[in-house]
Enzyme design. Structure first.
Site, PDB file in Angstrom:
ATOM      1  N   MET A   1      -3.225   5.008   0.083  1.00  0.00           N
ATOM      2  CA  MET A   1      -3.740   4.640  -1.230  1.00  0.00           C
ATOM      3  C   MET A   1      -3.837   5.886  -2.097  1.00  0.00           C
ATOM      4  SD  MET A   1      -6.608   1.912  -0.006  1.00  0.00           S
ATOM      5  CE  MET A   1      -7.518   1.907  -1.540  1.00  0.00           C
ATOM      6  N   GLU A   2      -3.102   5.837  -3.192  1.00  0.00           N
ATOM      7  CA  GLU A   2      -2.960   7.013  -4.047  1.00  0.00           C
ATOM      8  C   GLU A   2      -4.311   7.461  -4.627  1.00  0.00           C
ATOM      9  OE1 GLU A   2      -1.751   9.620  -7.166  1.00  0.00           O
ATOM     10  OE2 GLU A   2      -2.464   7.618  -7.724  1.00  0.00           O
ATOM     11  N   GLN A  65       5.686   7.322   2.124  1.00  0.00           N
ATOM     12  CA  GLN A  65       6.051   6.248   1.205  1.00  0.00           C
ATOM     13  C   GLN A  65       6.680   6.829  -0.062  1.00  0.00           C
ATOM     14  OE1 GLN A  65       3.180   3.841  -1.314  1.00  0.00           O
ATOM     15  NE2 GLN A  65       3.840   2.229   0.085  1.00  0.00           N
ATOM     16  N   CYS A  95       3.433  -1.198  -6.664  1.00  0.00           N
ATOM     17  CA  CYS A  95       2.456  -0.481  -7.499  1.00  0.00           C
ATOM     18  C   CYS A  95       2.345  -1.108  -8.898  1.00  0.00           C
ATOM     19  CB  CYS A  95       2.855   0.993  -7.608  1.00  0.00           C
ATOM     20  SG  CYS A  95       1.673   1.934  -8.585  1.00  0.00           S
ATOM     21  N   LYS A 136       7.250  -2.418   0.887  1.00  0.00           N
ATOM     22  CA  LYS A 136       5.992  -3.088   0.558  1.00  0.00           C
ATOM     23  C   LYS A 136       6.168  -3.769  -0.780  1.00  0.00           C
ATOM     24  CE  LYS A 136       1.121  -2.730   0.253  1.00  0.00           C
ATOM     25  NZ  LYS A 136       0.556  -1.760  -0.670  1.00  0.00           N
ATOM     26  N   ASN A 196      -1.083  -8.308   3.976  1.00  0.00           N
ATOM     27  CA  ASN A 196      -2.003  -7.397   3.305  1.00  0.00           C
ATOM     28  C   ASN A 196      -2.679  -8.106   2.123  1.00  0.00           C
ATOM     29  OD1 ASN A 196      -1.665  -5.053   0.731  1.00  0.00           O
ATOM     30  ND2 ASN A 196      -3.152  -4.748   2.369  1.00  0.00           N
ATOM     31  N   GLY A 197      -3.946  -7.725   1.933  1.00  0.00           N
ATOM     32  CA  GLY A 197      -4.696  -8.201   0.781  1.00  0.00           C
ATOM     33  C   GLY A 197      -5.995  -8.871   1.151  1.00  0.00           C
ATOM     34  N   GLY A 220      -6.217  -1.844   3.251  1.00  0.00           N
ATOM     35  CA  GLY A 220      -6.322  -0.758   2.279  1.00  0.00           C
ATOM     36  C   GLY A 220      -7.787  -0.447   2.037  1.00  0.00           C
ATOM     37  N   ARG A 221      -8.355  -1.112   1.013  1.00  0.00           N
ATOM     38  CA  ARG A 221      -9.733  -0.802   0.615  1.00  0.00           C
ATOM     39  C   ARG A 221     -10.741  -1.009   1.738  1.00  0.00           C
ATOM     40  NH1 ARG A 221      -9.621  -4.836  -4.188  1.00  0.00           N
ATOM     41  NH2 ARG A 221      -8.397  -5.869  -2.566  1.00  0.00           N
TER      42      ARG A 221
HETATM   43  C1  FMN Z   1      -6.861   3.121  -5.584  1.00  0.00           C
HETATM   44  C2  FMN Z   1      -5.706   2.440  -4.909  1.00  0.00           C
HETATM   45  C3  FMN Z   1      -4.559   3.153  -4.631  1.00  0.00           C
HETATM   46  C4  FMN Z   1      -3.476   2.534  -3.994  1.00  0.00           C
HETATM   47  N1  FMN Z   1      -2.360   3.269  -3.718  1.00  0.00           N
HETATM   48  C5  FMN Z   1      -1.335   2.686  -3.027  1.00  0.00           C
HETATM   49  C6  FMN Z   1      -0.188   3.444  -2.646  1.00  0.00           C
HETATM   50  O1  FMN Z   1      -0.068   4.642  -2.932  1.00  0.00           O
HETATM   51  N2  FMN Z   1       0.774   2.797  -1.950  1.00  0.00           N
HETATM   52  C7  FMN Z   1       0.679   1.465  -1.610  1.00  0.00           C
HETATM   53  O2  FMN Z   1       1.574   0.931  -0.964  1.00  0.00           O
HETATM   54  N3  FMN Z   1      -0.372   0.738  -1.977  1.00  0.00           N
HETATM   55  C8  FMN Z   1      -1.369   1.308  -2.664  1.00  0.00           C
HETATM   56  N4  FMN Z   1      -2.466   0.563  -3.015  1.00  0.00           N
HETATM   57  C9  FMN Z   1      -2.510  -0.873  -2.652  1.00  0.00           C
HETATM   58  C10 FMN Z   1      -3.104  -1.069  -1.258  1.00  0.00           C
HETATM   59  O3  FMN Z   1      -2.306  -0.446  -0.295  1.00  0.00           O
HETATM   60  C11 FMN Z   1      -3.198  -2.554  -0.902  1.00  0.00           C
HETATM   61  O4  FMN Z   1      -1.925  -3.120  -0.946  1.00  0.00           O
HETATM   62  C12 FMN Z   1      -4.114  -3.325  -1.845  1.00  0.00           C
HETATM   63  O5  FMN Z   1      -5.287  -2.607  -2.137  1.00  0.00           O
HETATM   64  C13 FMN Z   1      -4.502  -4.684  -1.241  1.00  0.00           C
HETATM   65  O6  FMN Z   1      -4.991  -4.517   0.067  1.00  0.00           O
HETATM   66  P1  FMN Z   1      -6.576  -4.417   0.397  1.00  0.00           P
HETATM   67  O7  FMN Z   1      -7.199  -5.679  -0.127  1.00  0.00           O
HETATM   68  O8  FMN Z   1      -6.602  -4.290   1.905  1.00  0.00           O
HETATM   69  O9  FMN Z   1      -7.075  -3.220  -0.325  1.00  0.00           O
HETATM   70  C14 FMN Z   1      -3.548   1.156  -3.653  1.00  0.00           C
HETATM   71  C15 FMN Z   1      -4.719   0.440  -3.948  1.00  0.00           C
HETATM   72  C16 FMN Z   1      -5.780   1.058  -4.560  1.00  0.00           C
HETATM   73  C17 FMN Z   1      -7.024   0.237  -4.860  1.00  0.00           C
END
Ligand code: FMN
Length: 303
Positions: A1-2, A65, A95, A136, A196-197, A220-221
């Site tokens: 996560m960026e 990535q 993204c 992704k 995911n999600g 992710g989060r």
């Molecule tokens: C702050 C932030 C940065 C993220 N950066 C990336 C990233 O660099 N690459 C990516 O594939 N997904 C990125 N995501 C998306 C997450 O990987 C994920 O797909 C999304 O948050 C949904 O999954 P979750 O509900 O488990 O968080 C980012 C999400 C957030 C909130």
């Protein structure tokens, strides 16, 4: 996560356990080959990859990535990260960031399955056949009408795995994630699909796995909200109690980092607490206590 899940956080969370693979924050590819130094900055795990493979200190594989729109440059950079020892290459077509989409990177590519195909194909052709190429996606940009076509294009181009964040770009992060769409995609292709999600706890994972015909799961989060979520989802451990989280926060502030440590940790701890407070009331209280503090030392005193 960026901007959130960098190599220090990867180290910390994989030390806690439960994760089989990490993917780096996206590395933006435009029209050039990125320097070794820049790749090492995003993925320091590559530095000793010839000896250990690209792994976190506790041994979890790390995959770089890439996010970009031009097949040729995506291919050249993919070849480079594999040469540097990355555990495969992951391509970000999900993204939602305005700046990225404006320059035709990320989720905007979901409007054009042929473009996705060209990128994945170029990457596939540029890396050795044994290198894992994963992608992704979200379910689409404005709507889900191309979800299946996009997944099929990615498979046809030779990707080995597909992770699906079950929302469109315009749905942003708004609940719910539409897990049943992951099932539709899974029924349309033959490569492994990773769900995911909105997986924040065991019940979510169980429900998602049931709906998606037992897909593997990417979080992710949630990984920031419950630091041992990987273990929780594998039913290896109960949710980490707050005192252990607090100890982890303190340990985090003592890790080596790049750049100005005095700025890095105050910002990162506050950011992490914003995720933690979704599960731990104590994190909310702690956030209040440290909000105005500007140095790592002052925060360590409170911790
Ligand atoms: C702050 C932030 C940065 C993220 N950066 C990336 C990233 O660099 N690459 C990516 O594939 N997904 C990125 N995501 C998306 C997450 O990987 C994920 O797909 C999304 O948050 C949904 O999954 P979750 O509900 O488990 O968080 C980012 C999400 C957030 C909130």
């Amino acid at each position: 996560m960026e901007g959130v899940l960098d190599h220090l956080m990867r180290d910390l969370l994989t030390q806690v356990g439960g994760y089989d693979l990490c993917v780096t924050e996206f590395v933006r590819v435009v029209d050039q080959v990125i320097s070794d130094k820049a790749f090492y900055r995003s993925c320091p795990e590559l530095i000793d990859a010839d000896v250990y493979g690209s792994r976190t200190k506790s041994g979890t594989p790390v995959r770089v990535q890439l996010l970009g729109q031009y097949p040729q440059y995506m291919a050249e950079n993919a070849a480079k990260v594999i040469e540097l020892g990355s555990s495969g290459v992951d391509l970000n077509f999900g993204c939602p960031a305005k700046t990225v989409n404006k320059s035709r990177g990320g989720a905007i590519l979901l409007k054009d399955p042929d473009n996705l195909y060209q990128i994945v194909k170029a990457v596939r052709n540029a890396v050795p056949s044994e290198a894992i190429v994963s992608a992704k996606i979200r379910l689409g940009y404005e709507d889900k009408s191309l979800a299946i076509e996009n997944a099929q294009a990615i498979e046809l181009a030779g990707a080995n795995e597909l992770t699906v964040h079950a929302r469109t770009k315009i749905e942003g992060y708004k609940p719910p994630a539409h897990w049943h769409w992951i099932t539709k995609i899974k029924q349309s292709i033959n490569i492994p699909v990773i769900a995911n999600g909105d997986i924040f706890q065991l019940e979510d994972a169980n429900k998602c796995r049931e709906i998606t015909m037992f897909s593997d799961i990417m979080v992710g989060r949630g990984a920031l909200t419950i630091p041992n979520l990987g273990q929780v989802l594998k039913q290896e451990a109960p949710i980490m109690p707050w005192p252990e989280v607090q100890a982890l926060l303190l340990h985090y502030t003592t890790c080596e980092t790049y750049g100005d440590k005095s700025k890095y940790y105050p910002n990162r701890i506050k950011q992490w607490l914003k995720y933690l407070k979704n599960h731990y009331q104590e994190a909310d209280d702690l956030f209040g206590d440290i909000r105005a503090l500007k140095t790592t030392e002052a925060i360590q005193d409170i911790l």
